[in-house]
Design an enzyme around this catalytic site. Structure first.
Site, PDB file in Angstrom:
ATOM      1  N   ASN A  33      14.190  -1.082 -13.343  1.00  0.00           N
ATOM      2  CA  ASN A  33      13.767   0.292 -13.705  1.00  0.00           C
ATOM      3  C   ASN A  33      14.825   0.951 -12.938  1.00  0.00           C
ATOM      4  OD1 ASN A  33      10.743  -0.741 -14.668  1.00  0.00           O
ATOM      5  ND2 ASN A  33      10.234  -0.325 -12.741  1.00  0.00           N
ATOM      6  N   GLU A  34      15.925   0.368 -12.234  1.00  0.00           N
ATOM      7  CA  GLU A  34      17.102   0.541 -11.856  1.00  0.00           C
ATOM      8  C   GLU A  34      18.757   0.408 -12.528  1.00  0.00           C
ATOM      9  OE1 GLU A  34      16.981   1.547  -7.237  1.00  0.00           O
ATOM     10  OE2 GLU A  34      15.382   0.706  -7.514  1.00  0.00           O
ATOM     11  N   MET A  35      19.119  -0.445 -11.592  1.00  0.00           N
ATOM     12  CA  MET A  35      20.557  -0.350 -12.998  1.00  0.00           C
ATOM     13  C   MET A  35      20.237  -1.571 -13.566  1.00  0.00           C
ATOM     14  SD  MET A  35      22.989   0.137  -9.342  1.00  0.00           S
ATOM     15  CE  MET A  35      24.427  -0.163 -10.123  1.00  0.00           C
TER      16      MET A  35
END
Lengths: 239, 320
Positions: free
Chosen positions: B118-120
């Site tokens: 859900n981030e990078m």
């Protein structure tokens, strides 16, 4: 090498032989082909892009049921470039003889599972791509692919890890003597099968492992771990 | 001498306000100008994300003291996780990372947002391949590590840059150093309350206002994010999250691990009320009896922890 020296010093009778363990990854009885679509029991159409896992705690089982431990942690990766059939996953010198089976773990021994990976060497360093930075340990088993949802491709992944979910396999039979792993002085090959379709065998609480449901799409923890763990316990077998 | 060099490279202007503090620099990753320069470039470069749209700075924005102004920062394709991005102010002094405190090095911490879906959502092998395809990066890695790009060196360089994000020059620090005009009367009253009646200092202790320990602050009766429990699987750890620093806190709204409180006043009011009903609530959570004026004073004191020299430091910016 240390293992071999020990055998030579203590044994005297058995000659050293090379043991190769090979793995074939199948979907049911069919060789896995990455990128090729399959159906799982929930009716999802899916394909796989990556299968990656740690192999550790490999041991041969001797006639009396005792273990002959073989050193080492291996990181194994399968993708469209590696092939999936009869891939050598482990090699070691062992005393020649007939063994009653093999035991191994998919995962990292607890004693290694909680160190800082940025201070470790390959295959336990961060370049392994098997690190959970918030540090419950390493990802033991990783499978990634795509499934069709409403005609569009959507990614899914299962990253299984944490100490309670280290998968321990005991493919041995001391009682009925049906398993005879022969390792002659000229060397022996143990062939393992991994049926990847077993991952989708069952979901939580009697439901199906249905990729169209959000909780089965990005599994990095939580209750689905338990289902995936149980499914995978039946996924490896001797050929 | 070995100790002096890293301190200089940290850019520590003045440690006199916090003499007991020492930066955590692993012997395996000493600070060098080349690593810091590479780490800074990587920190601001979305090349590290799966689709080239998100960098570390997307959620750790220098305008917000390297935090964010959103409850949950969006990652690649707008995906959202569960937690509020923390400030990186004085992160060199932290001994553990993430809200559970499970990562014991800044190097390991960097792997979290880099690879989190859900981030990078970075794939390690793909990212290294992209860096190796860049002549500029190959040269920078060679200068910094005498080696080719690898994820190990990526996190070492980013951690080296992050360890330069140091600031001890807020009005509070200046007051501590003897400038009695640095704090307003309200801020001085707030400081007294902070260290006494409001009882903030038990957890927000030390030069960086954190005991670095997990506590359950009775935020809600039920929270899908179980905090420390996901590391320990112990029932008593459900809902425990590590105490964050309060440095530059006025710049890092919203607050709490989930960004659920919009303002400092709302947050102080939560503690004044003693929190919600919760079996695991820290024993220190109880009604404090602060008046409205006293709450205003505590908020004023928290605002005195803003270090303008930190926020404006050109060395921290992508383009000084």
């Amino acid at each position: 090498m240390k293992q071999l020296m020990t055998f030579l010093l203590l044994g005297g009778m058995a000659q050293a032989a090379t043991l190769n363990i090979q793995l074939s990854v199948n979907v049911g009885k069919t060789p896995l082909e990455f990128g090729q679509t399959q159906q799982n029991v929930a009716g999802n159409t899916y394909s796989l892009d990556l299968l990656k896992f740690y192999l550790s705690e490999v041991a041969l089982v001797q006639a009396d049921g005792s273990e002959l431990p073989l050193d080492g942690v291996r990181l194994l990766e399968f993708n469209k470039d590696t092939g999936t059939q009869n891939i050598e996953i482990f090699k070691s010198d062992v005393p020649a003889g007939t063994y009653k089976g093999v035991r191994f773990s998919v995962g990292i021994p607890r004693s290694l599972n909680h160190t800082d990976p940025t201070a470790q060497n390959d295959p336990l360093g961060v370049d392994s791509g098997m690190v959970w930075a918030w540090n419950p340990g390493y990802v033991f088993f990783k499978i990634e692919g795509k499934f069709l949802k409403g005609g569009a491709q959507q990614v899914f992944s299962l990253h299984l890890g944490t100490d309670p979910y280290k998968l321990q396999y005991n493919l041995a039979d001391v009682q009925l003597q049906k398993i005879q792993l022969k390792v002659p002085e000229s060397g022996g090959v143990v062939k393992l099968k991994l049926d990847i379709s077993q991952i989708f065998k069952a979901g939580l609480n009697g439901e199906q492992y249905d990729l169209s449901q959000a909780r089965y799409q990005q599994v990095h923890g939580g209750p689905v771990f338990g289902a995936a763990y149980l499914n995978l316990l039946g996924a490896f077998s001797l050929e | 001498m070995n100790r002096i060099v890293p301190l200089v490279l940290l850019g520590v202007v003045c440690l006199s306000a916090a003499p007991a503090l020492l930066p955590q620099i692993p012997t395996t990753n000493p600070q060098t100008p080349e690593k810091i320069a590479l780490g800074k470039k990587l920190f601001y470069d979305p090349i590290l994300s799966q689709n080239g749209t998100v960098s570390c700075a997307s959620c750790h924005n220098p305008d917000h003291a390297f935090a964010d102004n959103q409850p949950i920062s969006p990652g690649v394709e707008g995906r959202k996780g569960a937690r509020n991005a923390p400030t990186l102010t004085n992160v060199a002094f932290r001994k553990s990372f993430f809200f559970e405190g499970g990562a014991k090095s800044l190097e390991l911490q960097a792997m979290g947002p880099l690879t989190e879906h859900n981030e990078m959502a970075s794939d390690v092998a793909e990212t290294v391949k992209k860096l190796k395809a860049s002549a500029q990066y190959v040269a920078l890695f060679k200068a910094a590590f005498q080696d080719e790009p690898s994820m190990q060196h990526v996190v070492e360089a980013i951690a080296s840059f992050e360890r330069t994000l140091v600031g001890f020059d807020s009005p509070y620090d200046r007051f501590q150093r003897g400038d009695l005009t640095a704090l307003s009367e309200s801020q001085q009253r707030g400081m007294e309350l902070f260290f006494d009646k409001a009882d903030c200092f038990h957890c927000h202790s030390g030069g960086n206002f954190t005991d670095e320990l997990p506590h359950n602050t009775a935020l809600s009766f039920f929270d899908e994010d179980q905090g420390l429990f996901r590391l320990t699987s112990r029932d008593e750890d459900i809902g425990k999250f590590k105490t964050p620093t309060l440095r530059n806190i006025a710049l890092t709204a919203p607050y709490m691990h989930d960004g659920s409180m919009a303002t400092l006043r709302e947050t102080v009011q939560h503690y004044n009320d003693g929190g919600e009903s919760n079996l695991n609530a820290d024993p220190l959570m109880r009604p404090l009896g602060l008046t409205d004026q006293e709450i205003d004073d505590v908020v004023a004191f928290l605002e005195s922890l803003t270090d303008e020299t930190f926020v404006k430091n050109p060395a921290f910016r992508e383009k000084p």
